[in-house]
Design an enzyme around this catalytic site. Structure first.
Site, short mmCIF file in Angstrom:
data_model
loop_
_atom_site.label_atom_id
_atom_site.label_comp_id
_atom_site.label_asym_id
_atom_site.label_seq_id
_atom_site.Cartn_x
_atom_site.Cartn_y
_atom_site.Cartn_z
N ALA A 29 62.08 12.33 -17.27
CA ALA A 29 60.84 11.59 -17.46
C ALA A 29 61.11 10.51 -18.50
CB ALA A 29 59.77 12.54 -17.96
N GLY A 75 63.24 15.73 -15.79
CA GLY A 75 62.43 15.39 -14.62
C GLY A 75 63.27 14.86 -13.46
N GLU A 111 64.44 17.84 -11.79
CA GLU A 111 63.27 18.46 -11.15
C GLU A 111 62.91 17.72 -9.86
OE1 GLU A 111 61.16 18.35 -15.04
OE2 GLU A 111 60.61 20.40 -14.51
#
Ligand code: CAA
Length: 252
Positions: free
Chosen positions: A65, A111, A114
Site C-alpha cells: 500500500a 498490499g 496481498e
C-alpha cells in the site's frame, strides 16, 4: 485509467500497475481503478478469457500500500476504513469468474503480495521477492493477507514471515507453493497466456464454477454436489460428453 495500463489481446486483459518510480505502491487511485475494472469495466472486453496482472518496470510487482497516504489518515478523527476497502476490492478479484493470474516481476510486499494472493495463480520471475513486512510499520497485513498467506503456505511459515517482516525469494516461494512457476519474463507471460487460452477452450460455466468452488465455496461439499448436478443437466455438459463419445473436440 491512468495508474493501471490496460491492454487487450487474444481475449486476455493485461493490467499493468504503472507507478514504477514508487515501486508500483498501491495508492487510492489504483484501488479505484482495480475496483472499476473488476466490478464492471471488464464487460467492455468481448469474449474475455482471463486477466494477467503485473507491475511496470523490472523492479516491482507492487511494494505494498502507498505508505505516504497513511500519515494524513492517522490525524483524522474518523479515517476511512482502508483495510475494509482493500479487502472488498481483492474479493472482487478472487471471486472473478475468469482466471486471474499475477505475474510477479519483482517485489510483492504488503498490499502488493496481498493483491497477488487474491489472484487465482501466481507466476514469478527469478527476481521476485515476497513478504508481508507490515510489522515493520507497527501494522498487520490488512487486505486479507494474514488469512490467504496462511492458507497458501501454512500457518507456521506465514507466521514466521509476518512476525519477522521477512522476505522470501522466487525459488522459496515456488517451494512453498506461493508461486506455481518461476520463469524468465517472456516465458512467464507465455505460461500465463497458455493457462488462460487453454481454459478458454473448456466449458465456461464449468471453469467459473471451479474458481467459485476453490475460492468461495458455499460449503465445500454441498456446493460441489450442487454444481455437479446442475452441470450434469446442462447443454454445456451434453456437448462435452457427446464430443468425447464422438471422438471430436467439444464446441462450447
Ligand atoms: N509506499 C510508498 N512509497 C514506496 C513504497 C510504499 N509501499 N515502497 C517503495 N516506495 C517508494 C520509496 O519511498 C522511494 O520513493 P522516493 O524515491 O520518492 O524516495 C521509491 O519507492 C523507491 O524505493 P526505495 O528507494 O526504498 O527502493 P529500495 O530498492 O531501496 O527498497 C523496498 C525497496 C525494500 C521494497 C523498500 O522500498 C521498502 O521497504 N518499501 C516498503 C515495503 C512495505 O513496507 N510494504 C508494506 C506497506 S504497508 C501495507 O501494504 C498495508 C496493508 O497491508 C494494509
Amino acid at each position: 485509467m491512468s495508474n493501471i495500463l490496460i491492454d487487450y489481446k487474444n481475449q486476455i486483459a493485461y493490467l499493468t500497475i504503472n507507478r514504477p518510480k514508487a515501486l508500483n505502491a498501491l495508492n487510492k487511485d489504483i484501488f479505484d481503478e482495480l475496483k472499476a475494472f473488476f466490478k464492471e469495466g471488464y464487460q467492455e472486453y468481448d469474449d474475455l478469457a482471463g486477466v494477467i496482472i503485473t507491475g511496470s518496470g523490472d523492479k516491482a510487482f507492487a511494494a505494498g500500500a502507498d505508505i505516504k497516504e497513511f500519515l494524513p489518515l492517522m490525524e483524522q478523527d474518523n479515517p476511512p476504513n482502508l483495510s475494509k476497502r482493500g479487502q472488498d476490492i481483492f474479493f472482487l478479484i478472487e471471486r472473478f469468474h475468469k482466471p486471474v493470474i499475477a505475474l510477479v516481476n519483482g517485489f510483492a510486499l504488503g498490499g502488493g503480495l496481498e493483491l497477488a494472493m487474491s489472484c487465482h495463480i501466481r507466476i514469478a520471475t527469478p527476481n521476485a521477492k515476497f513478504g508481508l513486512p507490515e510489522t515493520n510499520l507497527g501494522l498487520i497485513p490488512g487486505y486479507g493477507g494474514t488469512i490467504r498467506l496462511a492458507s497458501l503456505i501454512g500457518k507456521a511459515r506465514a507466521t514466521e514471515l509476518m512476525i519477522t517482516a521477512g522476505m522470501i525469494d522466487a525459488a522459496t516461494a515456488e517451494k512453498f507453493g506461493l508461486a506455481s512457476y518461476v520463469l524468465e519474463a517472456e516465458e512467464a507471460i507465455a505460461k500465463a497466456e497458455k493457462i488462460i487460452s487453454t481454459s478458454s477452450t473448456k466449458g465456461p460455466t464449468a471453469v467459473a464454477k471451479c474458481l467459485e468452488q476453490v475460492f468461495h465455496p458455499k460449503s465445500d461439499y454441498i456446493s460441489e454436489h450442487e454444481y455437479f448436478t446442475v452441470l450434469l443437466q446442462s447443454e454445456e455438459c451434453r456437448e462435452g460428453v457427446s464430443a468425447f463419445l464422438e471422438k471430436r473436440k467439444p464446441n462450447f
